[in-house]
Design a protein around this motif. Structure first.
Motif, PDB file in Angstrom:
ATOM      1  N   THR A 177     -13.489   2.787   5.514  1.00  0.00           N
ATOM      2  CA  THR A 177     -14.617   1.914   5.866  1.00  0.00           C
ATOM      3  C   THR A 177     -14.865   0.862   4.792  1.00  0.00           C
ATOM      4  O   THR A 177     -15.360  -0.233   5.103  1.00  0.00           O
ATOM      5  CB  THR A 177     -15.894   2.741   6.098  1.00  0.00           C
ATOM      6  N   ASN A 178     -14.534   1.150   3.543  1.00  0.00           N
ATOM      7  CA  ASN A 178     -14.687   0.147   2.486  1.00  0.00           C
ATOM      8  C   ASN A 178     -13.813  -1.070   2.766  1.00  0.00           C
ATOM      9  O   ASN A 178     -14.224  -2.216   2.525  1.00  0.00           O
ATOM     10  CB  ASN A 178     -14.331   0.737   1.128  1.00  0.00           C
ATOM     11  N   ASP A 179     -12.617  -0.846   3.291  1.00  0.00           N
ATOM     12  CA  ASP A 179     -11.723  -1.957   3.613  1.00  0.00           C
ATOM     13  C   ASP A 179     -12.260  -2.765   4.793  1.00  0.00           C
ATOM     14  O   ASP A 179     -12.043  -3.980   4.867  1.00  0.00           O
ATOM     15  CB  ASP A 179     -10.320  -1.432   3.931  1.00  0.00           C
ATOM     16  N   LEU A 201      -6.959  -4.168  11.763  1.00  0.00           N
ATOM     17  CA  LEU A 201      -7.180  -3.778  10.369  1.00  0.00           C
ATOM     18  C   LEU A 201      -6.773  -2.329  10.128  1.00  0.00           C
ATOM     19  O   LEU A 201      -7.292  -1.412  10.770  1.00  0.00           O
ATOM     20  CB  LEU A 201      -8.654  -3.959  10.002  1.00  0.00           C
ATOM     21  N   GLY A 202      -5.864  -2.129   9.202  1.00  0.00           N
ATOM     22  CA  GLY A 202      -5.447  -0.780   8.853  1.00  0.00           C
ATOM     23  C   GLY A 202      -3.951  -0.691   8.662  1.00  0.00           C
ATOM     24  O   GLY A 202      -3.231  -1.695   8.729  1.00  0.00           O
ATOM     25  N   SER A 203      -3.489   0.511   8.427  1.00  0.00           N
ATOM     26  CA  SER A 203      -2.064   0.766   8.228  1.00  0.00           C
ATOM     27  C   SER A 203      -1.656   1.976   9.059  1.00  0.00           C
ATOM     28  O   SER A 203      -2.478   2.841   9.362  1.00  0.00           O
ATOM     29  CB  SER A 203      -1.773   1.032   6.743  1.00  0.00           C
ATOM     30  N   MET A 204      -0.380   2.026   9.397  1.00  0.00           N
ATOM     31  CA  MET A 204       0.119   3.137  10.190  1.00  0.00           C
ATOM     32  C   MET A 204       0.322   4.359   9.291  1.00  0.00           C
ATOM     33  O   MET A 204       1.049   4.306   8.293  1.00  0.00           O
ATOM     34  CB  MET A 204       1.430   2.745  10.863  1.00  0.00           C
ATOM     35  N   ILE A 205      -0.340   5.441   9.639  1.00  0.00           N
ATOM     36  CA  ILE A 205      -0.272   6.662   8.836  1.00  0.00           C
ATOM     37  C   ILE A 205      -0.421   7.863   9.763  1.00  0.00           C
ATOM     38  O   ILE A 205      -1.068   7.777  10.815  1.00  0.00           O
ATOM     39  CB  ILE A 205      -1.363   6.654   7.741  1.00  0.00           C
ATOM     40  N   SER A 206       0.163   8.968   9.402  1.00  0.00           N
ATOM     41  CA  SER A 206       0.121  10.170  10.232  1.00  0.00           C
ATOM     42  C   SER A 206      -0.894  11.174   9.717  1.00  0.00           C
ATOM     43  O   SER A 206      -1.314  11.123   8.552  1.00  0.00           O
ATOM     44  CB  SER A 206       1.494  10.836  10.283  1.00  0.00           C
ATOM     45  N   ALA A 272      -3.632  -5.322   6.347  1.00  0.00           N
ATOM     46  CA  ALA A 272      -3.391  -3.936   5.952  1.00  0.00           C
ATOM     47  C   ALA A 272      -4.534  -3.431   5.078  1.00  0.00           C
ATOM     48  O   ALA A 272      -5.148  -4.195   4.326  1.00  0.00           O
ATOM     49  CB  ALA A 272      -2.075  -3.830   5.189  1.00  0.00           C
ATOM     50  N   GLY A 273      -4.819  -2.149   5.178  1.00  0.00           N
ATOM     51  CA  GLY A 273      -5.815  -1.555   4.303  1.00  0.00           C
ATOM     52  C   GLY A 273      -5.246  -1.370   2.901  1.00  0.00           C
ATOM     53  O   GLY A 273      -4.029  -1.256   2.722  1.00  0.00           O
ATOM     54  N   THR A 274      -6.127  -1.355   1.911  1.00  0.00           N
ATOM     55  CA  THR A 274      -5.686  -1.151   0.534  1.00  0.00           C
ATOM     56  C   THR A 274      -6.179   0.174  -0.037  1.00  0.00           C
ATOM     57  O   THR A 274      -5.702   0.607  -1.085  1.00  0.00           O
ATOM     58  CB  THR A 274      -6.186  -2.295  -0.374  1.00  0.00           C
TER      59      THR A 274
END
Length: 290
Positions: A177-179, A201-206, A272-274
Motif C-alpha cells: 500500500t505504501n507504493d 501497479l505492482g509486480s508479478m509474485i507468487s 512496478a512496486g519497489t
C-alpha cells in the motif's frame, strides 16, 4: 491543496503521507474527526462528510489542485452493487460540478472486465462511471495488497501460510500500500496530462514467494498452503462474512486464480512496486514489538 478520501485507511493514509513529504497541503473528507485527529497534528485540513454525500464531496473539492478518491470495501455487496453505484453517482455529481484539475482513483487489476469479478465488480463500475468526466482522470489498478498477508505473522508459527491462491506457485500482481500511495502522489503532483489514463501497479509474485519472505522475517521456514476450494465459504465466514454471503469474496479469488490479475492489459501503463513483502512483514513486526 490536494483532497484525499479515505485518509484513515492504509491507501489513503499512504497517499497523504507522501503528499505531506513533498510539502503539499492536504485536505481530507472524514466522517469521524476523532479517528482522524492525528492528521490534524500534521497540518491536514479536515472536511466533515463522506462518500454518501455529494454536497460534502463538492465542498471538499473546492479549490483543490487534485483529488484522490476510492470506494469503501463492501464484502457483502447487493447483487446489483447498489452500494457502489450510489457512491459512484455522488462522486460523478461532485466531480462534474467542481471539475478539479486532475482526479486519481483507486482501482484494481481485473477491473477492465465487467463480469466474473466478485467484489472487484465495484471498481469496474467506478472506472465506467468516470469515463464522461471532463477532468483528467487516472485509475491506479493495484495488485493484491501485501498487507493482506499480515495474518501470517500470527498463524504461520507452525510453518504454514494458508492462502486462497491456487496453485501457490502461480504469479499474480501484488503490491504494498505504501507504493500505491507513492504512485497516487506522483500522479497528483507530477506533470499534467489530459484525458484518461490507467496505470497497472505492482509486480508479478507468487504466494510461495510471499511465504518464503515471511519466513525470512520470522526466521523459520514458511510454506504457502492453498486452502481447498470447498473450504472457502467456512473460512470467509470466520472473517466475519455472514453465512450464505461469501459469494463475492469467493468470486474475487476465483478471478485471481483465473489469471485476471496479470499485468499487460492493452492500453495501460505499468509501474512496478519497489516495496517487497519482507519489508511489509518486517515493518509490521517492528511496530508490534515497539
Amino acid at each position: 491543496m490536494f483532497l484525499v478520501v479515505g485518509i484513515t485507511g492504509k491507501v489513503g493514509g499512504a497517499t497523504a503521507t507522501h503528499l505531506l513529504a513533498q510539502g503539499k497541503r492536504v485536505r481530507a473528507l472524514v466522517r469521524d474527526r476523532a479517528k482522524a485527529a492525528s492528521w490534524t497534528d500534521q497540518g491536514v485540513e479536515l472536511v466533515d462528510g463522506d462518500w454518501n454525500n455529494a454536497a460534502a464531496i463538492e465542498r471538499a473539492l473546492k479549490g483543490v489542485d487534485g483529488a484522490f478518491v476510492m470506494l469503501p470495501a463492501v464484502w457483502t455487496p447487493s447483487p446489483d452493487f447498489k452500494e457502489a453505484k450510489g457512491v459512484i453517482a455522488n462522486y460523478v455529481e461532485a466531480l462534474t460540478k467542481a471539475a478539479p484539475p486532475r482526479v486519481v482513483g483507486l482501482s484494481s487489476m481485473g477491473a477492465n472486465r465487467t463480469s466474473g469479478l466478485g467484489m472487484i465488480t465495484a471498481l469496474s463500475l467506478l472506472e465506467q462511471g468516470f469515463r464522461k468526466l471532463t477532468s483528467p482522470t487516472a485509475f491506479v489498478r493495484a495488485g493484491g495488497f501485501f498487507e493482506n498477508f499480515l495474518y501470517g505473522l500470527h498463524v504461520a508459527q507452525g510453518g504454514t501460510l494458508p492462502v486462497y491462491y491456487n496453485p501457490t506457485s502461480r504469479k499474480s500482481t501484488m503490491v504494498a500500500t505504501n507504493d500505491i500511495g507513492a504512485e497516487v502522489a506522483t500522479l497528483l503532483t507530477g506533470p499534467a496530462w489530459s484525458g484518461h489514463r490507467v496505470i497497472e501497479l505492482g509486480s508479478m509474485i507468487s504466494a510461495d514467494e510471499v511465504a518464503a519472505q515471511l519466513g525470512d522475517v520470522m526466521q523459520r521456514e514458511v510454506k504457502a498452503f492453498a486452502v481447498p476450494r470447498a473450504e472457502w465459504p467456512a473460512a470467509f465466514e470466520q472473517f466475519g462474512i455472514p453465512k450464505g454471503q461469501t459469494g463475492p469474496a469467493e468470486a474475487m479469488f476465483e478471478a485471481v486464480n483465473a489469471g485476471w490479475m496479470d499485468l499487460g492489459v492493452a492500453g495501460t501503463e505499468h509501474v512496478a512496486g519497489t516495496t517487497l513483502p519482507r519489508d511489509v512483514f518486517a515493518a509490521a513486526q517492528k511496530a508490534a514489538t515497539a
